[in-house]
Design a protein around this motif. Structure first.
Motif, PDB file in Angstrom:
ATOM      1  N   LEU A  71     -27.437  30.660  32.567  1.00 14.39           N
ATOM      2  CA  LEU A  71     -28.663  31.085  32.898  1.00 14.39           C
ATOM      3  C   LEU A  71     -28.455  31.197  34.364  1.00 14.39           C
ATOM      4  O   LEU A  71     -28.237  30.202  35.089  1.00 14.39           O
ATOM      5  N   ASP A  98     -32.205  34.061  38.702  1.00 16.57           N
ATOM      6  CA  ASP A  98     -33.281  35.219  38.191  1.00 16.57           C
ATOM      7  C   ASP A  98     -33.812  34.751  36.742  1.00 16.57           C
ATOM      8  O   ASP A  98     -34.872  34.558  36.502  1.00 16.57           O
ATOM      9  N   GLU A  99     -32.799  34.452  35.623  1.00 17.41           N
ATOM     10  CA  GLU A  99     -33.320  34.163  34.300  1.00 17.41           C
ATOM     11  C   GLU A  99     -34.056  32.655  34.440  1.00 17.41           C
ATOM     12  O   GLU A  99     -35.082  32.503  33.496  1.00 17.41           O
ATOM     13  N   SER A 138     -37.630  33.017  32.791  1.00 16.37           N
ATOM     14  CA  SER A 138     -38.131  32.357  31.511  1.00 16.37           C
ATOM     15  C   SER A 138     -38.882  30.924  31.800  1.00 16.37           C
ATOM     16  O   SER A 138     -39.555  30.698  30.708  1.00 16.37           O
TER      17      SER A 138
END
Length: 100
Positions: A39, A42-43, A47
């Motif tokens: 992960l 950015d993710e 999220s």
């Protein structure tokens, strides 16, 4: 911070970061978010949308690395910190603590 707040800690592999993550978990914070090989930063922001961000130095190599390549380590850390600060702004982080 609430116990169920999303909290992102950068530099969690450093001495300070490791200590902070352990402290937060011991205090009952359930959603401590970390960058991982699965992960990206950015993710995490896309999220999980961290409400609170702790910025700690990331690239480190101990005393010898700091002596041999101080500018390289500083630039790597500054690039990463800049990216995280921009993501925090973009995704509405409530509080950000930058430990330089």
């Amino acid at each position: 911070m609430h116990k169920d707040s999303n909290i992102f800690v950068s530099g969690y592999l450093t001495l300070e970061g490791h200590s902070l993550v352990n402290y937060l978990k011991e205090q009952g914070y359930e959603k401590v978010l970390l960058e991982s090989e699965h992960l990206s930063i950015d993710e995490v922001f896309i999220s999980k949308t961290p409400e609170y961000v702790f910025l700690l130095g990331d690239s480190s190599g101990g005393i010898s690395a700091n002596i041999e390549k101080p500018a390289t380590l500083m630039i790597q850390n500054l690039h990463k910190m800049n990216k995280i600060i921009n993501l925090a702004l973009k995704y509405g982080t409530k509080k950000l603590l930058y430990l330089a």
